[in-house]
Design a protein around this motif. Structure first.
Motif, PDB file in Angstrom:
ATOM      1  N   PHE A  57       0.855  -1.177   0.000  1.00 24.03           N
ATOM      2  CA  PHE A  57       0.000   0.000   0.000  1.00 24.03           C
ATOM      3  C   PHE A  57       0.899   1.238   0.000  1.00 24.03           C
ATOM      4  CE2 PHE A  57       0.428   1.283   4.481  1.00 24.03           C
ATOM      5  CZ  PHE A  57       0.931   0.124   5.056  1.00 24.03           C
ATOM      6  N   THR A  58       0.295   2.394  -0.213  1.00 23.25           N
ATOM      7  CA  THR A  58       1.062   3.636  -0.282  1.00 23.25           C
ATOM      8  C   THR A  58       1.334   4.128   1.127  1.00 23.25           C
ATOM      9  OG1 THR A  58      -0.012   4.138  -2.395  1.00 23.25           O
ATOM     10  CG2 THR A  58       1.210   5.919  -1.320  1.00 23.25           C
ATOM     11  N   PHE A  59       2.450   3.700   1.648  1.00 21.22           N
ATOM     12  CA  PHE A  59       2.802   3.926   3.056  1.00 21.22           C
ATOM     13  C   PHE A  59       2.709   5.403   3.437  1.00 21.22           C
ATOM     14  CE2 PHE A  59       4.868   2.805   6.962  1.00 21.22           C
ATOM     15  CZ  PHE A  59       5.761   3.832   7.257  1.00 21.22           C
ATOM     16  N   SER A  60       3.171   6.269   2.588  1.00 17.97           N
ATOM     17  CA  SER A  60       3.255   7.690   2.930  1.00 17.97           C
ATOM     18  C   SER A  60       1.887   8.358   3.047  1.00 17.97           C
ATOM     19  CB  SER A  60       4.111   8.427   1.899  1.00 17.97           C
ATOM     20  OG  SER A  60       3.562   8.278   0.608  1.00 17.97           O
ATOM     21  N   ASN A  61       0.824   7.656   2.672  1.00 19.79           N
ATOM     22  CA  ASN A  61      -0.525   8.205   2.789  1.00 19.79           C
ATOM     23  C   ASN A  61      -1.234   7.779   4.072  1.00 19.79           C
ATOM     24  OD1 ASN A  61      -0.226   9.409   0.316  1.00 19.79           O
ATOM     25  ND2 ASN A  61      -1.503   7.949  -0.802  1.00 19.79           N
ATOM     26  N   TYR A  62      -0.563   6.976   4.874  1.00 19.30           N
ATOM     27  CA  TYR A  62      -1.208   6.365   6.031  1.00 19.30           C
ATOM     28  C   TYR A  62      -0.666   6.895   7.350  1.00 19.30           C
ATOM     29  CZ  TYR A  62      -3.698   2.885   3.285  1.00 19.30           C
ATOM     30  OH  TYR A  62      -4.562   2.262   2.419  1.00 19.30           O
ATOM     31  N   VAL A  63      -1.567   7.088   8.298  1.00 17.87           N
ATOM     32  CA  VAL A  63      -1.176   7.301   9.684  1.00 17.87           C
ATOM     33  C   VAL A  63      -0.685   5.961  10.220  1.00 17.87           C
ATOM     34  CG1 VAL A  63      -1.980   7.854  12.004  1.00 17.87           C
ATOM     35  CG2 VAL A  63      -2.804   9.183  10.045  1.00 17.87           C
ATOM     36  N   MET A  64       0.460   5.980  10.851  1.00 17.60           N
ATOM     37  CA  MET A  64       1.028   4.756  11.398  1.00 17.60           C
ATOM     38  C   MET A  64       1.015   4.822  12.919  1.00 17.60           C
ATOM     39  SD  MET A  64       1.613   2.961   8.773  1.00 17.60           S
ATOM     40  CE  MET A  64       2.408   1.597   9.628  1.00 17.60           C
ATOM     41  N   SER A  65       0.668   3.715  13.518  1.00 18.11           N
ATOM     42  CA  SER A  65       0.554   3.669  14.974  1.00 18.11           C
ATOM     43  C   SER A  65       1.144   2.376  15.511  1.00 18.11           C
ATOM     44  CB  SER A  65      -0.922   3.743  15.395  1.00 18.11           C
ATOM     45  OG  SER A  65      -1.549   4.893  14.897  1.00 18.11           O
ATOM     46  N   TRP A  66       1.458   2.420  16.773  1.00 19.23           N
ATOM     47  CA  TRP A  66       1.805   1.232  17.533  1.00 19.23           C
ATOM     48  C   TRP A  66       0.755   1.049  18.621  1.00 19.23           C
ATOM     49  CZ3 TRP A  66       5.537  -2.233  16.338  1.00 19.23           C
ATOM     50  CH2 TRP A  66       6.549  -1.839  15.458  1.00 19.23           C
ATOM     51  N   TYR A  67       0.291  -0.160  18.762  1.00 17.23           N
ATOM     52  CA  TYR A  67      -0.606  -0.563  19.832  1.00 17.23           C
ATOM     53  C   TYR A  67       0.078  -1.674  20.617  1.00 17.23           C
ATOM     54  CZ  TYR A  67      -4.580   1.892  17.713  1.00 17.23           C
ATOM     55  OH  TYR A  67      -5.434   2.848  17.215  1.00 17.23           O
ATOM     56  N   ARG A  68      -0.450  -1.924  21.779  1.00 18.90           N
ATOM     57  CA  ARG A  68       0.044  -3.073  22.530  1.00 18.90           C
ATOM     58  C   ARG A  68      -1.105  -3.736  23.274  1.00 18.90           C
ATOM     59  NH1 ARG A  68       3.644  -0.278  27.417  1.00 18.90           N
ATOM     60  NH2 ARG A  68       1.880   0.312  28.773  1.00 18.90           N
ATOM     61  N   GLN A  69      -0.911  -5.001  23.551  1.00 23.30           N
ATOM     62  CA  GLN A  69      -1.908  -5.751  24.292  1.00 23.30           C
ATOM     63  C   GLN A  69      -1.207  -6.660  25.288  1.00 23.30           C
ATOM     64  OE1 GLN A  69      -4.720  -7.960  21.899  1.00 23.30           O
ATOM     65  NE2 GLN A  69      -6.194  -7.993  23.574  1.00 23.30           N
ATOM     66  N   ALA A  70      -1.429  -6.390  26.539  1.00 26.73           N
ATOM     67  CA  ALA A  70      -0.899  -7.237  27.600  1.00 26.73           C
ATOM     68  C   ALA A  70      -1.868  -8.384  27.862  1.00 26.73           C
ATOM     69  CB  ALA A  70      -0.699  -6.423  28.870  1.00 26.73           C
ATOM     70  N   LEU A  71      -1.354  -9.433  28.465  1.00 24.88           N
ATOM     71  CA  LEU A  71      -2.162 -10.623  28.725  1.00 24.88           C
ATOM     72  C   LEU A  71      -3.366 -10.260  29.583  1.00 24.88           C
ATOM     73  CD1 LEU A  71      -1.994 -13.627  28.010  1.00 24.88           C
ATOM     74  CD2 LEU A  71      -0.940 -14.002  30.242  1.00 24.88           C
ATOM     75  N   GLY A  72      -4.542 -10.602  29.096  1.00 26.42           N
ATOM     76  CA  GLY A  72      -5.757 -10.350  29.853  1.00 26.42           C
ATOM     77  C   GLY A  72      -6.274  -8.932  29.784  1.00 26.42           C
ATOM     78  N   LYS A  73      -5.642  -8.105  28.977  1.00 25.10           N
ATOM     79  CA  LYS A  73      -6.069  -6.710  28.873  1.00 25.10           C
ATOM     80  C   LYS A  73      -6.448  -6.374  27.438  1.00 25.10           C
ATOM     81  CE  LYS A  73      -3.372  -4.954  32.776  1.00 25.10           C
ATOM     82  NZ  LYS A  73      -2.439  -3.887  33.238  1.00 25.10           N
ATOM     83  N   GLU A  74      -7.125  -5.257  27.286  1.00 21.58           N
ATOM     84  CA  GLU A  74      -7.516  -4.811  25.965  1.00 21.58           C
ATOM     85  C   GLU A  74      -6.327  -4.170  25.239  1.00 21.58           C
ATOM     86  OE1 GLU A  74     -12.233  -3.782  26.827  1.00 21.58           O
ATOM     87  OE2 GLU A  74     -10.854  -2.216  26.191  1.00 21.58           O
ATOM     88  N   ARG A  75      -6.404  -4.208  23.932  1.00 25.29           N
ATOM     89  CA  ARG A  75      -5.380  -3.546  23.134  1.00 25.29           C
ATOM     90  C   ARG A  75      -5.473  -2.040  23.354  1.00 25.29           C
ATOM     91  NH1 ARG A  75      -4.471  -5.640  17.042  1.00 25.29           N
ATOM     92  NH2 ARG A  75      -4.531  -7.562  18.286  1.00 25.29           N
ATOM     93  N   GLU A  76      -4.319  -1.392  23.493  1.00 24.05           N
ATOM     94  CA  GLU A  76      -4.297   0.041  23.740  1.00 24.05           C
ATOM     95  C   GLU A  76      -3.323   0.741  22.804  1.00 24.05           C
ATOM     96  OE1 GLU A  76      -2.764   1.196  27.569  1.00 24.05           O
ATOM     97  OE2 GLU A  76      -1.087  -0.219  27.467  1.00 24.05           O
ATOM     98  N   LEU A  77      -3.625   1.983  22.504  1.00 22.65           N
ATOM     99  CA  LEU A  77      -2.746   2.788  21.673  1.00 22.65           C
ATOM    100  C   LEU A  77      -1.484   3.146  22.445  1.00 22.65           C
ATOM    101  CD1 LEU A  77      -2.298   4.480  19.040  1.00 22.65           C
ATOM    102  CD2 LEU A  77      -3.297   6.388  20.322  1.00 22.65           C
ATOM    103  N   VAL A  78      -0.359   2.965  21.799  1.00 20.04           N
ATOM    104  CA  VAL A  78       0.929   3.393  22.361  1.00 20.04           C
ATOM    105  C   VAL A  78       1.304   4.753  21.804  1.00 20.04           C
ATOM    106  CG1 VAL A  78       3.391   2.875  22.496  1.00 20.04           C
ATOM    107  CG2 VAL A  78       1.705   1.022  22.679  1.00 20.04           C
ATOM    108  N   ALA A  79       1.346   4.851  20.477  1.00 22.08           N
ATOM    109  CA  ALA A  79       1.741   6.092  19.824  1.00 22.08           C
ATOM    110  C   ALA A  79       1.242   6.088  18.391  1.00 22.08           C
ATOM    111  CB  ALA A  79       3.255   6.241  19.838  1.00 22.08           C
ATOM    112  N   ALA A  80       1.016   7.267  17.863  1.00 22.08           N
ATOM    113  CA  ALA A  80       0.572   7.419  16.483  1.00 22.08           C
ATOM    114  C   ALA A  80       1.347   8.543  15.828  1.00 22.08           C
ATOM    115  CB  ALA A  80      -0.924   7.703  16.428  1.00 22.08           C
ATOM    116  N   LEU A  81       1.536   8.418  14.515  1.00 23.25           N
ATOM    117  CA  LEU A  81       2.327   9.399  13.778  1.00 23.25           C
ATOM    118  C   LEU A  81       1.650   9.691  12.453  1.00 23.25           C
ATOM    119  CD1 LEU A  81       4.981  11.025  13.800  1.00 23.25           C
ATOM    120  CD2 LEU A  81       6.080   9.049  12.733  1.00 23.25           C
ATOM    121  N   SER A  82       1.529  10.962  12.137  1.00 27.97           N
ATOM    122  CA  SER A  82       0.862  11.366  10.911  1.00 27.97           C
ATOM    123  C   SER A  82       1.622  10.890   9.683  1.00 27.97           C
ATOM    124  CB  SER A  82       0.721  12.890  10.875  1.00 27.97           C
ATOM    125  OG  SER A  82       1.998  13.501  10.892  1.00 27.97           O
TER     126      SER A  82
END
Length: 116
Positions: free
Chosen positions: A26-51
């Motif tokens: 896909f056209t990488f430069s057109n996408y917001v990129m983010s990192w999420y994380r999910q610990a055992l037994g917990k919901e996935r959460e946003l770590v960081a996002a970049l325009s």
């Protein structure tokens, strides 16, 4: 479309890791990129996002000042530099790409463990 994370592993408390996510199909430069994380037994959460151009970022409060998200649009890669790591940072870390409309992709995740 592929998002392939790498760089996870075992690190001691106070240590550092750098995650990478290589994108293709896909056209990488057109996408917001983010990192999420999910610990055992917990919901996935946003770590960081970049325009898409890298000029604007946001972080979860618990990561501010410790984690840094960056991207290289020439290499279709997004990074997450993690410093001063804590045991509670242990989780599977996922790369996410979000475009206009419903276009959204996820990587398979990479395990990060913080332990002495």
């Amino acid at each position: 479309v592929q998002l392939v994370e790498s760089g996870g592993g075992l690190v001691q408390p106070g240590g550092s890791l750098r995650l990478s996510c290589a994108a293709s199909g896909f056209t990488f430069s057109n996408y917001v990129m983010s990192w999420y994380r999910q610990a055992l037994g917990k919901e996935r959460e946003l770590v960081a996002a970049l325009s898409s151009a890298g000029g604007s970022s946001r972080y979860a409060d618990s990561m501010k000042g410790r984690f840094t998200i960056s991207r290289d649009n020439a290499k279709n890669t997004v990074y997450l530099q993690m410093n001063s790591m804590k045991p509670e940072d242990r989780a599977v870390y996922y790369c996410n790409a979000k475009g206009v409309g419903l276009y959204e992709y996820w990587g398979q995740g990479t395990q990060v463990t913080v332990s002495s």
